[in-house]
Design a protein around this motif. Sequence first.
Motif, PDB file in Angstrom:
ATOM      1  N   LYS A 115       2.749   1.708   4.991  1.00  0.00           N
ATOM      2  CA  LYS A 115       1.329   1.309   5.042  1.00  0.00           C
ATOM      3  C   LYS A 115       0.744   1.224   3.639  1.00  0.00           C
ATOM      4  O   LYS A 115      -0.019   0.303   3.326  1.00  0.00           O
ATOM      5  CB  LYS A 115       0.548   2.311   5.886  1.00  0.00           C
ATOM      6  CG  LYS A 115       0.884   2.276   7.368  1.00  0.00           C
ATOM      7  CD  LYS A 115       0.206   3.414   8.118  1.00  0.00           C
ATOM      8  CE  LYS A 115       0.635   3.449   9.569  1.00  0.00           C
ATOM      9  NZ  LYS A 115       0.047   4.617  10.302  1.00  0.00           N
ATOM     10  N   ARG A 116       1.078   2.183   2.786  1.00  0.00           N
ATOM     11  CA  ARG A 116       0.546   2.167   1.420  1.00  0.00           C
ATOM     12  C   ARG A 116       1.004   0.937   0.659  1.00  0.00           C
ATOM     13  O   ARG A 116       0.197   0.256   0.005  1.00  0.00           O
ATOM     14  CB  ARG A 116       1.000   3.428   0.680  1.00  0.00           C
ATOM     15  CG  ARG A 116       0.470   3.519  -0.760  1.00  0.00           C
ATOM     16  CD  ARG A 116       0.995   4.754  -1.473  1.00  0.00           C
ATOM     17  NE  ARG A 116       2.414   4.659  -1.778  1.00  0.00           N
ATOM     18  CZ  ARG A 116       2.919   4.033  -2.844  1.00  0.00           C
ATOM     19  NH1 ARG A 116       2.111   3.403  -3.703  1.00  0.00           N
ATOM     20  NH2 ARG A 116       4.219   4.012  -3.054  1.00  0.00           N
ATOM     21  N   LEU A 117       2.295   0.625   0.769  1.00  0.00           N
ATOM     22  CA  LEU A 117       2.842  -0.512   0.024  1.00  0.00           C
ATOM     23  C   LEU A 117       2.412  -1.855   0.612  1.00  0.00           C
ATOM     24  O   LEU A 117       2.323  -2.847  -0.106  1.00  0.00           O
ATOM     25  CB  LEU A 117       4.374  -0.424   0.007  1.00  0.00           C
ATOM     26  CG  LEU A 117       4.960   0.742  -0.807  1.00  0.00           C
ATOM     27  CD1 LEU A 117       6.453   0.888  -0.537  1.00  0.00           C
ATOM     28  CD2 LEU A 117       4.701   0.547  -2.294  1.00  0.00           C
ATOM     29  N   SER A 118       2.156  -1.888   1.918  1.00  0.00           N
ATOM     30  CA  SER A 118       1.779  -3.162   2.553  1.00  0.00           C
ATOM     31  C   SER A 118       0.327  -3.523   2.281  1.00  0.00           C
ATOM     32  O   SER A 118      -0.052  -4.698   2.378  1.00  0.00           O
ATOM     33  CB  SER A 118       2.006  -3.095   4.056  1.00  0.00           C
ATOM     34  OG  SER A 118       1.091  -2.198   4.673  1.00  0.00           O
ATOM     35  N   ASN A 119      -0.491  -2.517   1.946  1.00  0.00           N
ATOM     36  CA  ASN A 119      -1.896  -2.765   1.603  1.00  0.00           C
ATOM     37  C   ASN A 119      -2.621  -3.582   2.676  1.00  0.00           C
ATOM     38  O   ASN A 119      -3.318  -4.551   2.377  1.00  0.00           O
ATOM     39  CB  ASN A 119      -1.979  -3.476   0.241  1.00  0.00           C
ATOM     40  CG  ASN A 119      -3.374  -3.406  -0.367  1.00  0.00           C
ATOM     41  OD1 ASN A 119      -4.143  -2.493  -0.063  1.00  0.00           O
ATOM     42  ND2 ASN A 119      -3.704  -4.374  -1.217  1.00  0.00           N
ATOM     43  N   GLY A 120      -2.434  -3.176   3.947  1.00  0.00           N
ATOM     44  CA  GLY A 120      -3.133  -3.833   5.051  1.00  0.00           C
ATOM     45  C   GLY A 120      -2.535  -5.145   5.514  1.00  0.00           C
ATOM     46  O   GLY A 120      -3.143  -5.875   6.306  1.00  0.00           O
ATOM     47  N   ARG A 121      -1.330  -5.471   5.055  1.00  0.00           N
ATOM     48  CA  ARG A 121      -0.709  -6.752   5.402  1.00  0.00           C
ATOM     49  C   ARG A 121      -0.304  -6.842   6.869  1.00  0.00           C
ATOM     50  O   ARG A 121      -0.340  -7.908   7.472  1.00  0.00           O
ATOM     51  CB  ARG A 121       0.526  -6.960   4.520  1.00  0.00           C
ATOM     52  CG  ARG A 121       1.182  -8.345   4.683  1.00  0.00           C
ATOM     53  CD  ARG A 121       2.533  -8.400   3.979  1.00  0.00           C
ATOM     54  NE  ARG A 121       2.562  -7.588   2.766  1.00  0.00           N
ATOM     55  CZ  ARG A 121       3.676  -7.172   2.173  1.00  0.00           C
ATOM     56  NH1 ARG A 121       4.858  -7.463   2.705  1.00  0.00           N
ATOM     57  NH2 ARG A 121       3.628  -6.449   1.078  1.00  0.00           N
ATOM     58  N   TYR A 122       0.084  -5.713   7.463  1.00  0.00           N
ATOM     59  CA  TYR A 122       0.609  -5.732   8.818  1.00  0.00           C
ATOM     60  C   TYR A 122      -0.427  -5.246   9.826  1.00  0.00           C
ATOM     61  O   TYR A 122      -1.126  -4.255   9.577  1.00  0.00           O
ATOM     62  CB  TYR A 122       1.861  -4.854   8.917  1.00  0.00           C
ATOM     63  CG  TYR A 122       2.938  -5.209   7.926  1.00  0.00           C
ATOM     64  CD1 TYR A 122       3.538  -6.463   7.946  1.00  0.00           C
ATOM     65  CD2 TYR A 122       3.347  -4.288   6.951  1.00  0.00           C
ATOM     66  CE1 TYR A 122       4.530  -6.798   7.021  1.00  0.00           C
ATOM     67  CE2 TYR A 122       4.336  -4.614   6.034  1.00  0.00           C
ATOM     68  CZ  TYR A 122       4.916  -5.863   6.074  1.00  0.00           C
ATOM     69  OH  TYR A 122       5.885  -6.195   5.158  1.00  0.00           O
ATOM     70  N   PRO A 123      -0.533  -5.906  10.977  1.00  0.00           N
ATOM     71  CA  PRO A 123      -1.479  -5.475  12.015  1.00  0.00           C
ATOM     72  C   PRO A 123      -1.057  -4.135  12.621  1.00  0.00           C
ATOM     73  O   PRO A 123       0.115  -3.761  12.572  1.00  0.00           O
ATOM     74  CB  PRO A 123      -1.423  -6.605  13.052  1.00  0.00           C
ATOM     75  CG  PRO A 123      -0.091  -7.249  12.835  1.00  0.00           C
ATOM     76  CD  PRO A 123       0.200  -7.122  11.373  1.00  0.00           C
ATOM     77  N   SER A 124      -2.017  -3.442  13.218  1.00  0.00           N
ATOM     78  CA  SER A 124      -1.773  -2.094  13.736  1.00  0.00           C
ATOM     79  C   SER A 124      -0.735  -2.080  14.847  1.00  0.00           C
ATOM     80  O   SER A 124       0.064  -1.131  14.949  1.00  0.00           O
ATOM     81  CB  SER A 124      -3.076  -1.478  14.229  1.00  0.00           C
ATOM     82  OG  SER A 124      -3.657  -2.279  15.245  1.00  0.00           O
ATOM     83  N   ASP A 125      -0.704  -3.129  15.690  1.00  0.00           N
ATOM     84  CA  ASP A 125       0.277  -3.142  16.788  1.00  0.00           C
ATOM     85  C   ASP A 125       1.704  -3.260  16.255  1.00  0.00           C
ATOM     86  O   ASP A 125       2.641  -2.658  16.794  1.00  0.00           O
ATOM     87  CB  ASP A 125      -0.025  -4.249  17.788  1.00  0.00           C
ATOM     88  CG  ASP A 125      -0.040  -5.637  17.161  1.00  0.00           C
ATOM     89  OD1 ASP A 125      -0.261  -5.749  15.935  1.00  0.00           O
ATOM     90  OD2 ASP A 125       0.183  -6.622  17.903  1.00  0.00           O
TER      91      ASP A 125
END
Length: 200
Positions: A115-125
């Motif tokens: 999550k830290r490295l993706s910086n919000g790139r991926y949706p929660s599901d």
Amino acid sequence: MLSSFYFIGDKHLLTLIDPHLRSACLKSILSSTLCILTALLFVTPSHAASWEKEFPQAQLIGSGEFRWFGLSIYSAKLWSAQKPFDINAAFALELTYHRKISRQQLVKTSMDEIKRLSNGRYPSDKLQHWETELSDAFTDVSNGDKLIGVFLPGRGCYFYNQKSLLAEIPDQELAQAFFGIWLDKRSKDSELRTQLLGRP
């Protein structure tokens, strides 16, 4: 006397069989059983496979140790068929743990870094699905236990312990996100990353 008793479970079956014929039948049954058992011994199930057998061309690229406040948590080795290392080619990351860590903690730490490295790139599901996949793949570890992740381009990742295959995850995106924990330029332990990549 031609009659003899056979015992099957709790039942007595009275059979009238010639002793010579009976002996031949028993030999045939025993021979067939032995052949089946011998065949089973030489059949290696997929879950008994080792990562080295699946990736025989692997060469050691680099190694290092992850420490937390001076405590050795695990040793790491990066293996690849490509030298110098190519992140787009097949590789394996081998971790040897020096502490007892629960599966839940391994999953949580991995997902926090993804999550830290993706910086919000991926949706929660999607993140929730990945968390389930990793939870199914990982096990509790103790001192000396190994966890090996193998990345295969176009196929995703395979996870092994020192004895067997734990899981196959045919998700290229998850594989890249997971191994980025160690190989991304923004990895928390930049020194370990440099050591794994075999750089001075």
